[in-house]
Design an enzyme around this catalytic site. Structure first.
Site, PDB file in Angstrom:
ATOM      1  N   ASP A 108      -7.816 -43.207 -18.578  1.00 41.47           N
ATOM      2  CA  ASP A 108      -6.586 -42.495 -18.875  1.00 41.47           C
ATOM      3  C   ASP A 108      -5.503 -43.138 -18.020  1.00 41.47           C
ATOM      4  OD1 ASP A 108      -5.335 -40.532 -20.449  1.00 41.47           O
ATOM      5  OD2 ASP A 108      -5.152 -39.211 -18.728  1.00 41.47           O
ATOM      6  N   ARG A 135      -4.625 -51.081 -14.755  1.00 37.39           N
ATOM      7  CA  ARG A 135      -5.923 -51.123 -15.443  1.00 37.39           C
ATOM      8  C   ARG A 135      -6.806 -52.233 -14.869  1.00 37.39           C
ATOM      9  NH1 ARG A 135      -4.127 -48.889 -19.567  1.00 37.39           N
ATOM     10  NH2 ARG A 135      -2.674 -50.576 -19.949  1.00 37.39           N
ATOM     11  N   GLY A 172       4.332 -50.140 -24.648  1.00 40.17           N
ATOM     12  CA  GLY A 172       4.817 -48.953 -23.943  1.00 40.17           C
ATOM     13  C   GLY A 172       6.092 -49.211 -23.148  1.00 40.17           C
ATOM     14  N   SER A 205     -12.758 -44.400 -26.549  1.00 42.95           N
ATOM     15  CA  SER A 205     -11.427 -44.831 -26.979  1.00 42.95           C
ATOM     16  C   SER A 205     -11.565 -45.503 -28.333  1.00 42.95           C
ATOM     17  CB  SER A 205     -10.853 -45.827 -25.965  1.00 42.95           C
ATOM     18  OG  SER A 205      -9.778 -46.547 -26.531  1.00 42.95           O
ATOM     19  N   LYS A 219      -0.545 -60.147 -16.279  1.00 41.38           N
ATOM     20  CA  LYS A 219      -0.449 -58.682 -16.324  1.00 41.38           C
ATOM     21  C   LYS A 219      -1.828 -58.068 -16.042  1.00 41.38           C
ATOM     22  CE  LYS A 219       0.429 -54.530 -18.890  1.00 41.38           C
ATOM     23  NZ  LYS A 219       0.648 -53.766 -20.086  1.00 41.38           N
ATOM     24  N   ASN A 261      -9.287 -47.853 -29.141  1.00 44.38           N
ATOM     25  CA  ASN A 261      -8.409 -49.020 -29.007  1.00 44.38           C
ATOM     26  C   ASN A 261      -9.224 -50.325 -29.017  1.00 44.38           C
ATOM     27  OD1 ASN A 261      -6.929 -51.120 -27.747  1.00 44.38           O
ATOM     28  ND2 ASN A 261      -5.537 -49.615 -26.850  1.00 44.38           N
TER      29      ASN A 261
HETATM   30  P1  IMP Z   1      -3.507 -44.614 -22.721  1.00 44.29           P
HETATM   31  O1  IMP Z   1      -4.191 -44.228 -21.466  1.00 44.29           O
HETATM   32  O2  IMP Z   1      -3.919 -45.966 -23.226  1.00 44.29           O
HETATM   33  O3  IMP Z   1      -3.541 -43.538 -23.760  1.00 44.29           O
HETATM   34  O4  IMP Z   1      -1.965 -44.812 -22.362  1.00 44.29           O
HETATM   35  C1  IMP Z   1      -1.123 -43.733 -22.114  1.00 44.29           C
HETATM   36  C2  IMP Z   1       0.329 -44.147 -22.216  1.00 44.29           C
HETATM   37  O5  IMP Z   1       0.786 -44.602 -20.935  1.00 44.29           O
HETATM   38  C3  IMP Z   1       0.624 -45.294 -23.164  1.00 44.29           C
HETATM   39  O6  IMP Z   1       0.825 -44.832 -24.476  1.00 44.29           O
HETATM   40  C4  IMP Z   1       1.896 -45.853 -22.572  1.00 44.29           C
HETATM   41  O7  IMP Z   1       3.007 -45.080 -22.952  1.00 44.29           O
HETATM   42  C5  IMP Z   1       1.671 -45.674 -21.085  1.00 44.29           C
HETATM   43  N1  IMP Z   1       1.012 -46.863 -20.512  1.00 44.29           N
HETATM   44  C6  IMP Z   1      -0.232 -46.930 -19.972  1.00 44.29           C
HETATM   45  N2  IMP Z   1      -0.491 -48.186 -19.543  1.00 44.29           N
HETATM   46  C7  IMP Z   1       0.615 -48.907 -19.846  1.00 44.29           C
HETATM   47  C8  IMP Z   1       0.939 -50.291 -19.651  1.00 44.29           C
HETATM   48  O8  IMP Z   1       0.156 -51.117 -19.151  1.00 44.29           O
HETATM   49  N3  IMP Z   1       2.165 -50.658 -20.088  1.00 44.29           N
HETATM   50  C9  IMP Z   1       3.042 -49.804 -20.656  1.00 44.29           C
HETATM   51  N4  IMP Z   1       2.784 -48.523 -20.884  1.00 44.29           N
HETATM   52  C10 IMP Z   1       1.575 -48.072 -20.450  1.00 44.29           C
END
Ligand code: IMP
Length: 197
Positions: free
Chosen positions: A69, A182, A154, A8, A176, A10
């Site tokens: 993911d 997560r 998000g 990742s 949270k 991030n």
């Molecule tokens: P990624 O797995 O970090 O790529 O997240 C995928 C997408 O899912 C993000 O861009 C958000 O749109 C949504 N998402 C995942 N986890 C969260 C969260 O904890 N809060 C809000 N949106 C989330």
């Protein structure tokens, strides 16, 4: 310390995983440190995408790899946005605002507002690992029409957490992390590591 590559880019995830895995003698490094490009996420399940990302990073670095993911699943929408959560409102450009507007539009007139976040974590010892550690966390709530709170990201301002009267965006950061999809997946991963990787 054993090196572990995080599939990742991030920085928030890097810091969080780095702190939590340090006691297990893992030094968590971003895949960008090895010039690993982002892997494709072509699959329709979280677990397949997480495995693809971890395998890609392990293959290109020769190191153990960790990937996650995640997304939001809404039963009244057949599980959408699901693995498309990040780009539900369109790819160009990706935007939380557009994703949320699309979610509300799709839910208009529907009485079932239940939704849950899902996170899958995969830890692969090497690219051919036949038995990666796979953990999954869920966080259940419901979607409201008016956004509240400035925290999180998000879909959080629209995700009402049962029993708290608050949206995920109104919860303090630590709270949270404790309840979230997560957080739960990570707690399980830690347990599995404690039991011996
Ligand atoms: P990624 O797995 O970090 O790529 O997240 C995928 C997408 O899912 C993000 O861009 C958000 O749109 C949504 N998402 C995942 N986890 C969260 C969260 O904890 N809060 C809000 N949106 C989330």
């Amino acid at each position: 310390m054993k090196k572990l590559v995080l599939a990742s880019g991030n920085p928030g995830k890097l810091r969080e995983f780095g702190q939590l895995l340090a006691p297990f003698d893992f030094e968590v490094l971003p895949q960008s440190a090895f010039n690993v490009p982002e892997a494709d996420e072509p699959h329709i399940t979280f677990v397949e995408n997480a495995i693809a990302k971890a395998r890609h990073a392990a293959l290109l670095t020769g190191l153990p790899a960790l990937a996650d993911d995640s997304g939001l699943c809404v039963p009244a929408l057949g599980g959408a946005p699901g693995v498309f959560s990040a780009r539900y409102g369109g790819d160009d450009p990706k935007s939380d605002e557009r994703n949320n507007q699309k979610l509300l539009a799709e839910l208009a007139g529907k009485s079932d507002r239940r939704a849950h976040y899902v996170a899958v974590l995969v830890l692969m010892r090497h690219a051919d690992d036949p038995q990666p550690i796979v953990t999954e966390g869920e966080w259940h709530g419901e979607i409201i029409d008016t956004p509240r709170g400035a925290g999180g990201f998000g879909y959080d301002p629209y995700f009402l957490v049962p029993g708290t009267g608050k949206t995920a965006a109104e919860l303090p950061h630590e709270e949270k992390n404790r309840f979230s999809h997560r957080g739960k997946a990570l707690a399980q991963l830690i347990e599995r590591l404690r039991a011996g990787m």
